[in-house]
Scaffold this motif. Structure first.
Motif, PDB file in Angstrom:
ATOM      1  N   ILE A 108      41.864  21.401  39.641  1.00 22.27           N
ATOM      2  CA  ILE A 108      42.527  22.610  39.409  1.00 22.27           C
ATOM      3  C   ILE A 108      41.808  23.720  40.127  1.00 22.27           C
ATOM      4  O   ILE A 108      40.448  23.942  39.956  1.00 22.27           O
ATOM      5  CB  ILE A 108      42.500  23.146  37.904  1.00 22.27           C
ATOM      6  CG1 ILE A 108      42.930  21.595  36.947  1.00 22.27           C
ATOM      7  CG2 ILE A 108      43.330  24.116  37.491  1.00 22.27           C
ATOM      8  CD1 ILE A 108      42.448  21.680  35.580  1.00 22.27           C
ATOM      9  N   LEU A 109      42.646  24.538  40.807  1.00 22.87           N
ATOM     10  CA  LEU A 109      42.343  25.738  41.675  1.00 22.87           C
ATOM     11  C   LEU A 109      42.752  27.066  40.826  1.00 22.87           C
ATOM     12  O   LEU A 109      43.754  27.080  40.920  1.00 22.87           O
ATOM     13  CB  LEU A 109      42.629  25.334  43.159  1.00 22.87           C
ATOM     14  CG  LEU A 109      42.474  24.263  43.931  1.00 22.87           C
ATOM     15  CD1 LEU A 109      42.856  24.583  45.212  1.00 22.87           C
ATOM     16  CD2 LEU A 109      40.940  23.806  43.761  1.00 22.87           C
ATOM     17  N   VAL A 110      41.565  27.709  40.683  1.00 27.79           N
ATOM     18  CA  VAL A 110      42.108  28.981  39.939  1.00 27.79           C
ATOM     19  C   VAL A 110      41.117  30.339  40.883  1.00 27.79           C
ATOM     20  O   VAL A 110      40.577  30.029  41.662  1.00 27.79           O
ATOM     21  CB  VAL A 110      41.368  29.183  38.780  1.00 27.79           C
ATOM     22  CG1 VAL A 110      42.072  27.921  37.786  1.00 27.79           C
ATOM     23  CG2 VAL A 110      39.892  29.014  38.810  1.00 27.79           C
ATOM     24  N   GLY A 111      41.726  31.612  40.673  1.00 25.02           N
ATOM     25  CA  GLY A 111      41.126  32.362  41.119  1.00 25.02           C
ATOM     26  C   GLY A 111      40.031  32.881  40.344  1.00 25.02           C
ATOM     27  O   GLY A 111      39.757  32.644  39.165  1.00 25.02           O
ATOM     28  N   ARG A 112      39.121  33.801  40.922  1.00 28.39           N
ATOM     29  CA  ARG A 112      38.025  34.260  40.395  1.00 28.39           C
ATOM     30  C   ARG A 112      38.236  35.177  39.040  1.00 28.39           C
ATOM     31  O   ARG A 112      37.520  35.200  37.994  1.00 28.39           O
ATOM     32  CB  ARG A 112      36.934  34.986  41.301  1.00 28.39           C
ATOM     33  CG  ARG A 112      35.593  35.075  40.781  1.00 28.39           C
ATOM     34  CD  ARG A 112      34.827  35.838  41.747  1.00 28.39           C
ATOM     35  NE  ARG A 112      35.102  37.295  41.553  1.00 28.39           N
ATOM     36  CZ  ARG A 112      34.590  38.067  42.675  1.00 28.39           C
ATOM     37  NH1 ARG A 112      33.825  37.651  43.521  1.00 28.39           N
ATOM     38  NH2 ARG A 112      34.828  39.267  42.360  1.00 28.39           N
ATOM     39  N   HIS A 113      39.563  35.486  38.983  1.00 23.21           N
ATOM     40  CA  HIS A 113      39.776  36.504  37.999  1.00 23.21           C
ATOM     41  C   HIS A 113      40.605  35.773  36.955  1.00 23.21           C
ATOM     42  O   HIS A 113      41.253  36.652  36.027  1.00 23.21           O
ATOM     43  CB  HIS A 113      40.901  37.772  38.559  1.00 23.21           C
ATOM     44  CG  HIS A 113      40.384  37.902  40.066  1.00 23.21           C
ATOM     45  ND1 HIS A 113      40.828  37.127  41.245  1.00 23.21           N
ATOM     46  CD2 HIS A 113      39.369  38.629  40.849  1.00 23.21           C
ATOM     47  CE1 HIS A 113      40.323  37.603  42.236  1.00 23.21           C
ATOM     48  NE2 HIS A 113      39.267  38.450  41.832  1.00 23.21           N
ATOM     49  N   TYR A 358      36.842  37.732  28.458  1.00 21.04           N
ATOM     50  CA  TYR A 358      38.275  38.128  29.076  1.00 21.04           C
ATOM     51  C   TYR A 358      38.646  37.585  30.367  1.00 21.04           C
ATOM     52  O   TYR A 358      39.513  36.848  30.665  1.00 21.04           O
ATOM     53  CB  TYR A 358      38.672  39.552  28.881  1.00 21.04           C
ATOM     54  CG  TYR A 358      38.875  40.056  27.589  1.00 21.04           C
ATOM     55  CD1 TYR A 358      38.738  39.238  26.337  1.00 21.04           C
ATOM     56  CD2 TYR A 358      38.531  41.336  27.375  1.00 21.04           C
ATOM     57  CE1 TYR A 358      38.634  39.768  25.213  1.00 21.04           C
ATOM     58  CE2 TYR A 358      38.914  41.881  25.945  1.00 21.04           C
ATOM     59  CZ  TYR A 358      38.660  41.058  24.851  1.00 21.04           C
ATOM     60  OH  TYR A 358      38.732  41.548  23.664  1.00 21.04           O
ATOM     61  N   THR A 359      37.257  37.897  31.222  1.00 18.24           N
ATOM     62  CA  THR A 359      37.754  37.389  32.616  1.00 18.24           C
ATOM     63  C   THR A 359      36.108  36.723  33.147  1.00 18.24           C
ATOM     64  O   THR A 359      35.562  37.522  33.892  1.00 18.24           O
ATOM     65  CB  THR A 359      38.156  38.509  33.639  1.00 18.24           C
ATOM     66  OG1 THR A 359      37.538  39.684  33.426  1.00 18.24           O
ATOM     67  CG2 THR A 359      39.586  38.825  33.198  1.00 18.24           C
ATOM     68  N   PRO A 360      35.605  35.920  32.400  1.00 13.74           N
ATOM     69  CA  PRO A 360      34.342  35.436  32.550  1.00 13.74           C
ATOM     70  C   PRO A 360      33.909  35.208  33.964  1.00 13.74           C
ATOM     71  O   PRO A 360      32.659  35.608  34.296  1.00 13.74           O
ATOM     72  CB  PRO A 360      34.226  34.104  31.704  1.00 13.74           C
ATOM     73  CG  PRO A 360      35.845  33.631  31.777  1.00 13.74           C
ATOM     74  CD  PRO A 360      36.632  34.957  31.633  1.00 13.74           C
ATOM     75  N   LEU A 361      34.586  34.467  34.969  1.00 19.71           N
ATOM     76  CA  LEU A 361      34.302  34.275  36.055  1.00 19.71           C
ATOM     77  C   LEU A 361      33.805  35.372  37.034  1.00 19.71           C
ATOM     78  O   LEU A 361      32.897  35.567  37.856  1.00 19.71           O
ATOM     79  CB  LEU A 361      35.217  33.327  37.015  1.00 19.71           C
ATOM     80  CG  LEU A 361      35.526  31.984  36.097  1.00 19.71           C
ATOM     81  CD1 LEU A 361      36.792  31.101  36.914  1.00 19.71           C
ATOM     82  CD2 LEU A 361      34.393  31.105  35.970  1.00 19.71           C
ATOM     83  N   ASP A 362      34.758  36.495  37.053  1.00 21.54           N
ATOM     84  CA  ASP A 362      34.878  37.370  37.723  1.00 21.54           C
ATOM     85  C   ASP A 362      33.571  38.641  37.085  1.00 21.54           C
ATOM     86  O   ASP A 362      32.950  39.057  37.828  1.00 21.54           O
ATOM     87  CB  ASP A 362      36.067  38.277  37.682  1.00 21.54           C
ATOM     88  CG  ASP A 362      36.124  39.576  38.710  1.00 21.54           C
ATOM     89  OD1 ASP A 362      35.966  39.253  39.868  1.00 21.54           O
ATOM     90  OD2 ASP A 362      36.412  40.698  38.296  1.00 21.54           O
TER      91      ASP A 362
END
Length: 397
Positions: A108-113, A358-362
């Motif tokens: 699964i590929l996701v954006g950092r956001h 809410y946007t943990p990776l970013d």
């Protein structure tokens, strides 16, 4: 409507009760509904009270289908590709779970956001052995299309993108990612929660298989509503687990899934809320996205320039200087984002605030614990902007 001049904005505000009560800059959380939207909901509620809820459902169902037609026009698709849900998170989760079981080694590929709620939905797939991988960012902090291209192989089962992240002004290159996904025949999900009603959302140009967004944000619909788009050619790949007599009706011999996006709906639904959503969509379409985009860009530029002049303020937006959304993320020295939101609310000004969840990776990648967020809409005024900036200047000391 080609543009939104002062007289047009004044008319819109005159039919929006909340404008007389509060200075609202939290449209990405939930916007202010118009009186027309309130009247549409009250009308259906009164019919249910006077005729009986089941009896009034006949007229309510007509309003529901009008809302579906309006949503289809907004997204440049057919009404059969639109389902309604109770929230954007519920819509995304249903679509993701309908992909079926995940196998070890699938990617699964996701954006950092990516939105935290979407990541939470992916957790069972990761527990089953799927690999969750973050696509690198370009120099502006957006998802890098070239880096994504280098990551693609036959094991990629999903590309997921939060188009306009909740914690800043970034606009990710959704259409370019969609072209890649279509070339590789990889399912592509777009979270358009902050985009619907703010910028043009043409699902044909985006090349997405699934797109979702809540009604309460820039669409100005009621809470408890959301749109879910399913590309007709992709529908057969999705088998939603919850089923009832609407999503999987009796065909004389057994129960079979519907051949339209309503396989994601159930027979029990709030026709009151959908009456409101339909009215909100019609009002939005009457104004037109070009006029909305132009007005929002003008106001957002004014706010960003004003914030840059304030001591102690640090803009936390990502994205190129020429293409940012109406979500303006910032920090104020000495203030936690949520504490600042509370203080401004005490002074009659609504803004948003985001934490790591809410946007943990970013947020973790940038070392941010919280941000304050100004989210503008087309019926905000220059006078409101000046009031906001003056109040922040006072708090900055």
């Amino acid at each position: 409507m080609n543009s939104l001049g002062p007289e047009h904005v004044a008319r819109l505000r005159a039919v929006t009760p909340g404008c007389a009560q509060v200075c609202h800059f939290n449209h990405a959380g939930a916007s202010l509904p118009s009186q027309g939207t309130l009247d549409a909901m009250l009308g259906q509620l009164q019919r249910e009270a006077s005729q009986g809820p089941m009896e009034a459902a006949i007229g309510g169902a007509q309003l529901q289908e009008q809302a579906r037609q309006a949503a289809a026009r907004l997204l440049n698709t057919e009404a059969a590709a639109i389902a309604f849900a109770s929230s954007g998170s519920a819509a995304w989760g249903m679509a993701f779970n309908a992909l079926g079981p995940w196998q070890a080694g699938e990617r699964i590929l996701v954006g950092r956001h990516e939105w935290g709620g979407n990541l939470a939905c992916m957790a069972p797939a990761v527990a089953a052995g799927a690999q969750l991988e973050v696509i690198p960012c370009d120099r502006h902090g957006a998802v890098c299309v070239e880096a994504l291209q280098a990551m693609l192989d036959s094991r990629v089962r999903l590309i997921a993108l939060t188009w306009l992240p909740a914690n800043g002004g970034l606009i990710n290159p959704a259409a370019a990612i969609g072209r890649l996904a279509r070339q590789w025949c990889i399912p592509y999900f777009i979270d358009a929660g902050q985009a619907l009603g703010q910028i043009s959302c043409d699902v044909q140009a985006l090349h997405c298989d699934v797109l979702k967004g809540a009604g309460r944000k820039y669409l100005r619909g009621p809470r408890g509503t959301a749109l879910l788009y399913i590309r007709p050619g992709f529908l057969d790949q999705l088998s939603p687990p919850p089923r009832d007599v609407l999503s999987a009706p009796w065909n004389g011999q057994g129960f079979s899934l519907r051949e339209d996006a309503r396989r994601f709906e159930t027979s029990e639904v709030s026709l009151v809320l959908l009456a409101g959503l339909g009215q909100a969509l019609e009002e939005l379409l009457e104004i037109g996205l070009p006029a909305i985009e132009q007005r929002i860009a003008l106001l957002a530029n004014r706010v960003r320039q004003g914030l840059e002049r304030l001591p102690g303020v640090q803009l936390q937006d990502l994205g190129s200087s020429t293409g940012k959304s109406a979500l303006i993320a910032f920090t104020l020295e000495g203030w936690d984002g949520f504490a600042l939101k509370t203080e401004l609310a005490r002074r009659g000004i609504n803004i948003g605030a985001n934490g790591v969840a809410y946007t943990p990776l970013d947020m973790q990648a940038r070392g941010l614990e919280s941000i304050a967020r100004i989210a503008l809409s087309y019926f905000n005024t220059e006078a409101e902007v000046e009031r906001l900036l003056q109040t922040l200047a006072e708090l900055a000391g």
